[in-house]
Design a protein around this motif. Sequence first.
Motif, short mmCIF file in Angstrom:
data_model
loop_
_atom_site.label_atom_id
_atom_site.label_comp_id
_atom_site.label_asym_id
_atom_site.label_seq_id
_atom_site.Cartn_x
_atom_site.Cartn_y
_atom_site.Cartn_z
N GLN A 7 0.78 -1.20 -0.13
CA GLN A 7 0.05 0.14 -0.06
C GLN A 7 0.91 1.27 -0.02
O GLN A 7 0.53 2.04 -0.59
CB GLN A 7 -1.09 0.10 1.20
N GLN A 8 1.94 1.19 0.68
CA GLN A 8 2.97 2.53 0.68
C GLN A 8 3.48 2.65 -0.78
O GLN A 8 3.48 3.58 -0.96
CB GLN A 8 3.91 2.15 1.91
N ILE A 9 3.90 1.50 -1.20
CA ILE A 9 4.63 1.79 -2.40
C ILE A 9 3.77 2.06 -3.53
O ILE A 9 3.76 2.95 -4.42
CB ILE A 9 5.20 0.05 -2.99
N PHE A 10 2.27 1.62 -3.44
CA PHE A 10 1.20 2.01 -4.47
C PHE A 10 1.04 3.45 -4.20
O PHE A 10 0.81 4.20 -5.05
CB PHE A 10 -0.03 1.27 -3.81
N GLU A 11 1.07 4.10 -2.88
CA GLU A 11 0.61 5.52 -2.59
C GLU A 11 1.79 6.08 -3.05
O GLU A 11 1.68 7.44 -3.76
CB GLU A 11 0.42 5.72 -1.21
N SER A 12 3.03 5.54 -2.87
CA SER A 12 4.18 6.51 -3.34
C SER A 12 4.32 6.47 -4.87
O SER A 12 4.70 7.39 -5.53
CB SER A 12 5.42 5.81 -2.82
N LEU A 13 3.81 5.36 -5.62
CA LEU A 13 3.82 5.31 -7.03
C LEU A 13 3.01 6.31 -7.59
O LEU A 13 3.10 7.10 -8.54
CB LEU A 13 3.54 3.75 -7.65
N GLN A 14 1.68 6.19 -6.78
CA GLN A 14 0.65 7.10 -7.38
C GLN A 14 1.14 8.86 -7.11
O GLN A 14 0.88 9.40 -8.09
CB GLN A 14 -0.67 7.12 -6.36
N LYS A 15 1.76 8.89 -6.10
CA LYS A 15 2.26 10.34 -6.04
C LYS A 15 3.07 10.73 -7.13
O LYS A 15 3.29 11.83 -7.53
CB LYS A 15 2.64 10.55 -4.47
N CYS A 16 4.04 9.65 -7.17
CA CYS A 16 5.17 9.83 -8.18
C CYS A 16 4.73 10.03 -9.58
O CYS A 16 5.24 11.04 -10.29
CB CYS A 16 6.11 8.76 -8.11
N PHE A 17 3.54 9.42 -10.04
CA PHE A 17 3.14 9.36 -11.21
C PHE A 17 2.53 10.80 -11.10
O PHE A 17 2.58 11.54 -12.45
CB PHE A 17 1.86 8.25 -11.42
N GLN A 18 1.95 11.46 -10.24
CA GLN A 18 1.09 12.54 -10.44
C GLN A 18 2.15 13.83 -10.63
O GLN A 18 2.24 14.68 -11.45
CB GLN A 18 0.14 12.91 -9.18
N ARG A 19 3.25 13.46 -9.73
CA ARG A 19 4.30 14.70 -9.81
C ARG A 19 5.02 14.70 -11.21
O ARG A 19 5.05 15.57 -11.79
CB ARG A 19 5.33 14.61 -8.77
#
Length: 488
Positions: free
Chosen positions: A229-241
């Motif tokens: 879940q942490q990686i998923f949320e981090s991936l989502q933030k990274c993608f948005q950035r």
Amino acid sequence: MASSGSQLPEQIDENFLLCGICCERYKNPKILPCLHSFCEPCLGKLADEMGAITCPVCRRVHELTDDGVAGIQVNIFLNDLIALFEEQKSVNTSKKCDGCEQGDVIKHCTVCSFDFCSICATTHGKLPATKSHRLLRFDEYMAAKSADPSSVQPPVYCSTHLDYPVEFYCDTCNMAICLKCTALDHPLTKHQYRCVKDAAKEFTKNLHVVIDKVKVKETEANNSKLKVQQIFESLQKCFQREEESLRKHIRQTIDEITRLIQENGNKLLTELKGEYEKRKVNLTAQLKELDIGENDLTSTREYVEKLVHYGNASQLMSAKRRVDHQTEELLKVQTQVEPVEDDYMEFQQCDDFCRGKSLGTIKFIPTVYKVESVTPTVRVGEDITCTIRSANESSLNKEEVSRSVKVEAVMKTPDGNTEKVEVKDNENGTMTLKTRVEVEGEHELSVTVCKKPVEGSPVNIKVIAKKGLMCKFGRKVQGSVSLITYGV
């Protein structure tokens, strides 16, 4: 399964008694091998044509027996909990005897799960078939149910011998059996079985060990889920950035390229307009000069015509000196002139702006072609070949030289007919003209570029007869001449 009476209904309703498919209270719950339970009607809708059920929770596929959904094991535990829940819900309501449906309830049979009045309870305890049943005062039953619900739950009956309760557990067959089963289907000589309570005690002990191990695995799974879940949320933030960064760069690049295109376009437009204005001024001045000259010639001609037509001798001779001077000056005026400017201007676009950083170029000097080589004499049936080359090739790059220009060529035959000649662009600054002739005599090849004759055009080409020589030799034979013809 000890629980307080005030909390039991809420816990059961929340955790166990709702079907995961219809989200309603279980109706004859069936338990799958994966330990997930669903209503029997709901499972009937899930069964496919191949006789299998895919669990809606874990997606495991379970094969059905010939009995179909009816052959799936009933979840007795859930059924008893549902009954317990219903009883708990009706504690504060007045109950009537399940036997006569008139008297007030004072006792409860733990075997039949029936509530009886005093008369029915007495009768129930005297009947041979039910006198062994356990009867509790209703208040004792409610207290026991609140303290330990499992102690007052009805017995489970054998699936083979429906009138016999389960009392033993066959370790050989790994199933619960009744007393009749021990005599008929599970003889002691071939099977090992024991009291169901002893087996349940041992199984409960083992279940506690299994539960502890499952808790460890559950904790590990939860920790892994948190990491994912942490990686998923981090991936989502990274993608948005990075998406925003990319979109920003795209906008900046579009703005920059648009600015460069606009600048280059304005430069080309200024260049084109500047050349146009210059030529317009020169042609306008030439037009004005020619207009003045034409007006002078027209007015002089009209005056002289009227003078000749209407004037007498004295008038004619009086005007002679002035007319002679004016006509002499006007006849010196150069009236056959070419335009001081031509109309050629061409925008040659570049298809790849990003590579050339330019929309193209504007060409003001047309490509001038001249006749480079031609076959002066050909025979009938052969091809006339002519090559023209751009005269200003040195001032043009290869891309400009190879650009297609409107070249036209016609061949005038001796009989006065004209034929169109094929033109091939060699894409190296030259063009080849080819046509086949079938008539003897002088032919004239005319070549134009942009409707203007090229240098060296027209070209005269002589067409002679086909290759060969016809000779006649003769001899006298008895007063006559015999002709022999030889062809070469």
